[in-house]
Scaffold this motif. Structure first.
Motif, PDB file in Angstrom:
ATOM      1  N   LYS A 212       0.725  -1.391  -0.517  1.00  0.00           N
ATOM      2  CA  LYS A 212      -0.239  -0.268   0.145  1.00  0.00           C
ATOM      3  C   LYS A 212       1.024   0.910   0.113  1.00  0.00           C
ATOM      4  O   LYS A 212       0.382   1.972  -0.272  1.00  0.00           O
ATOM      5  CB  LYS A 212      -1.227   0.049   1.482  1.00  0.00           C
ATOM      6  CG  LYS A 212      -2.111  -0.718   1.138  1.00  0.00           C
ATOM      7  CD  LYS A 212      -2.440  -1.359   2.245  1.00  0.00           C
ATOM      8  CE  LYS A 212      -3.492  -2.056   2.055  1.00  0.00           C
ATOM      9  NZ  LYS A 212      -4.837  -1.997   3.189  1.00  0.00           N
TER      10      LYS A 212
ATOM     11  N   ILE B 103       2.432   1.176  -3.077  1.00  0.00           N
ATOM     12  CA  ILE B 103       1.947   2.510  -4.244  1.00  0.00           C
ATOM     13  C   ILE B 103       0.921   3.573  -4.182  1.00  0.00           C
ATOM     14  O   ILE B 103       1.162   4.620  -5.176  1.00  0.00           O
ATOM     15  CB  ILE B 103      -0.046   1.065  -4.131  1.00  0.00           C
ATOM     16  CG1 ILE B 103       0.497  -0.466  -5.075  1.00  0.00           C
ATOM     17  CG2 ILE B 103      -1.220   1.716  -4.961  1.00  0.00           C
ATOM     18  CD1 ILE B 103      -0.737  -1.373  -4.411  1.00  0.00           C
TER      19      ILE B 103
ATOM     20  N   ASN C 267      -0.903   1.127  -9.629  1.00  0.00           N
ATOM     21  CA  ASN C 267      -1.795   0.241  -8.796  1.00  0.00           C
ATOM     22  C   ASN C 267      -2.814  -0.140  -8.748  1.00  0.00           C
ATOM     23  O   ASN C 267      -3.189  -1.283  -7.907  1.00  0.00           O
ATOM     24  CB  ASN C 267      -3.672   1.258  -9.641  1.00  0.00           C
ATOM     25  CG  ASN C 267      -2.930  -0.045 -10.282  1.00  0.00           C
ATOM     26  OD1 ASN C 267      -2.862  -1.027 -10.735  1.00  0.00           O
ATOM     27  ND2 ASN C 267      -4.359   0.166 -11.614  1.00  0.00           N
ATOM     28  N   GLY C 268      -1.550  -1.126  -8.427  1.00  0.00           N
ATOM     29  CA  GLY C 268      -1.316  -2.496  -7.999  1.00  0.00           C
ATOM     30  C   GLY C 268       0.030  -3.311  -7.282  1.00  0.00           C
ATOM     31  O   GLY C 268       1.145  -2.510  -8.424  1.00  0.00           O
TER      32      GLY C 268
ATOM     33  N   TRP D  74       1.651  -7.559  -6.452  1.00  0.00           N
ATOM     34  CA  TRP D  74       0.832  -8.999  -6.893  1.00  0.00           C
ATOM     35  C   TRP D  74       1.945  -9.687  -6.280  1.00  0.00           C
ATOM     36  O   TRP D  74       3.056  -9.274  -6.416  1.00  0.00           O
ATOM     37  CB  TRP D  74       0.894  -9.586  -7.921  1.00  0.00           C
ATOM     38  CG  TRP D  74      -0.410  -8.821  -8.398  1.00  0.00           C
ATOM     39  CD1 TRP D  74      -1.673  -7.970  -7.987  1.00  0.00           C
ATOM     40  CD2 TRP D  74      -1.160  -8.865 -10.217  1.00  0.00           C
ATOM     41  NE1 TRP D  74      -1.754  -7.333  -8.965  1.00  0.00           N
ATOM     42  CE2 TRP D  74      -1.877  -8.065 -10.363  1.00  0.00           C
ATOM     43  CE3 TRP D  74      -0.436  -9.409 -11.267  1.00  0.00           C
ATOM     44  CZ2 TRP D  74      -2.943  -7.721 -11.357  1.00  0.00           C
ATOM     45  CZ3 TRP D  74      -1.141  -9.939 -12.201  1.00  0.00           C
ATOM     46  CH2 TRP D  74      -2.396  -8.936 -12.937  1.00  0.00           C
TER      47      TRP D  74
ATOM     48  N   ILE E  10      -2.809  -9.899  -3.340  1.00  0.00           N
ATOM     49  CA  ILE E  10      -2.769  -8.805  -3.869  1.00  0.00           C
ATOM     50  C   ILE E  10      -2.690  -7.381  -3.585  1.00  0.00           C
ATOM     51  O   ILE E  10      -3.908  -7.749  -2.255  1.00  0.00           O
ATOM     52  CB  ILE E  10      -3.962  -9.022  -4.949  1.00  0.00           C
ATOM     53  CG1 ILE E  10      -3.397 -10.170  -5.958  1.00  0.00           C
ATOM     54  CG2 ILE E  10      -4.333  -7.919  -5.760  1.00  0.00           C
ATOM     55  CD1 ILE E  10      -4.532 -10.885  -7.026  1.00  0.00           C
ATOM     56  N   GLU E  11      -2.244  -6.484  -3.512  1.00  0.00           N
ATOM     57  CA  GLU E  11      -3.077  -5.158  -3.110  1.00  0.00           C
ATOM     58  C   GLU E  11      -3.166  -3.856  -4.597  1.00  0.00           C
ATOM     59  O   GLU E  11      -2.456  -4.125  -5.021  1.00  0.00           O
ATOM     60  CB  GLU E  11      -1.841  -5.085  -1.893  1.00  0.00           C
ATOM     61  CG  GLU E  11      -1.868  -4.001  -1.009  1.00  0.00           C
ATOM     62  CD  GLU E  11      -3.085  -3.692  -0.662  1.00  0.00           C
ATOM     63  OE1 GLU E  11      -3.902  -2.646  -0.170  1.00  0.00           O
ATOM     64  OE2 GLU E  11      -3.449  -4.687   0.128  1.00  0.00           O
ATOM     65  N   SER E  12      -4.008  -3.466  -4.188  1.00  0.00           N
ATOM     66  CA  SER E  12      -4.558  -3.290  -5.982  1.00  0.00           C
ATOM     67  C   SER E  12      -5.889  -2.154  -5.346  1.00  0.00           C
ATOM     68  O   SER E  12      -6.219  -2.189  -4.524  1.00  0.00           O
ATOM     69  CB  SER E  12      -4.849  -4.173  -6.767  1.00  0.00           C
ATOM     70  OG  SER E  12      -5.459  -2.933  -7.618  1.00  0.00           O
TER      71      SER E  12
ATOM     72  N   THR F  57      -8.627  -7.969  -8.567  1.00  0.00           N
ATOM     73  CA  THR F  57      -7.583  -8.062  -9.571  1.00  0.00           C
ATOM     74  C   THR F  57      -7.143  -9.397  -9.751  1.00  0.00           C
ATOM     75  O   THR F  57      -6.815 -10.108 -10.432  1.00  0.00           O
ATOM     76  CB  THR F  57      -7.039  -7.216 -10.105  1.00  0.00           C
ATOM     77  OG1 THR F  57      -6.090  -7.022  -8.472  1.00  0.00           O
ATOM     78  CG2 THR F  57      -7.283  -6.110  -9.626  1.00  0.00           C
TER      79      THR F  57
ATOM     80  N   CYS G 151      -4.728 -11.563 -12.495  1.00  0.00           N
ATOM     81  CA  CYS G 151      -3.846 -12.093 -11.874  1.00  0.00           C
ATOM     82  C   CYS G 151      -3.497 -13.751 -12.726  1.00  0.00           C
ATOM     83  O   CYS G 151      -2.266 -14.201 -13.433  1.00  0.00           O
ATOM     84  CB  CYS G 151      -3.077 -12.365 -10.082  1.00  0.00           C
ATOM     85  SG  CYS G 151      -1.782 -12.534 -10.479  1.00  0.00           S
TER      86      CYS G 151
END
Length: 143
Positions: A75, A78, A85-86, A88, A99-101, A106, A110
């Motif tokens: 985070k 990003i 925006n992400g 993985w 996954i942080e998006s 998403t 992936c």
């Protein structure tokens, strides 16, 4: 008439000289600006790759990272980087784990990319070079 022709010729020569001088000065300014921009981009990229490497090193040195800490690092990354925006986490078997998006849902994207041979090849190359893989932009709709 000869004097008038001489004055016109002199005026044209002066205008040409001024024009060439301005072009040379502009070229030097643009060359300097391009070099400064290049240095800024290299330094910025080095800093950002250092952030990702730190995440990776923490994982290797600690034998893993808690999901909470990984998500916090992702985070923060990003938030710091315009255009990202992400992040993985994909394991050595090319399975998407965390996954942080900013985008919604998403994970299907992936999973889909992990069966794409070009994507897998880029990830293998990144692993062999101990580098991050920064993907192209993918458009997807929320599922």
């Amino acid at each position: 008439m000869l004097i008038a022709f001489g004055i016109v010729l002199l005026t044209v020569l002066i205008a040409y000289y001024v024009s060439q001088s301005q072009k040379e000065i502009l070229h030097q300014i643009l060359k300097g600006q391009a070099e400064r921009t290049k240095v800024k981009l290299i330094n910025s990229t080095t800093d950002l790759m250092g952030d990702l490497k730190a995440m990776s090193d923490r994982w290797v040195n600690d034998g893993g990272t808690s999901e909470k800490n990984w998500r916090s690092d992702a985070k923060n990354f990003i938030a710091r980087v315009d255009g990202v925006n992400g992040v993985w986490w994909i394991d050595d078997k090319f399975e998407c784990h965390w996954i942080e998006s900013g985008a919604v849902n998403t994970e299907p994207l992936c999973q889909q990319l992990m069966v794409d041979s070009d994507t897998v090849l880029r990830l293998i190359n990144a692993r062999e070079n101990q580098a991050a893989e920064i993907s192209k932009i993918y458009e997807h709709s929320a599922v």
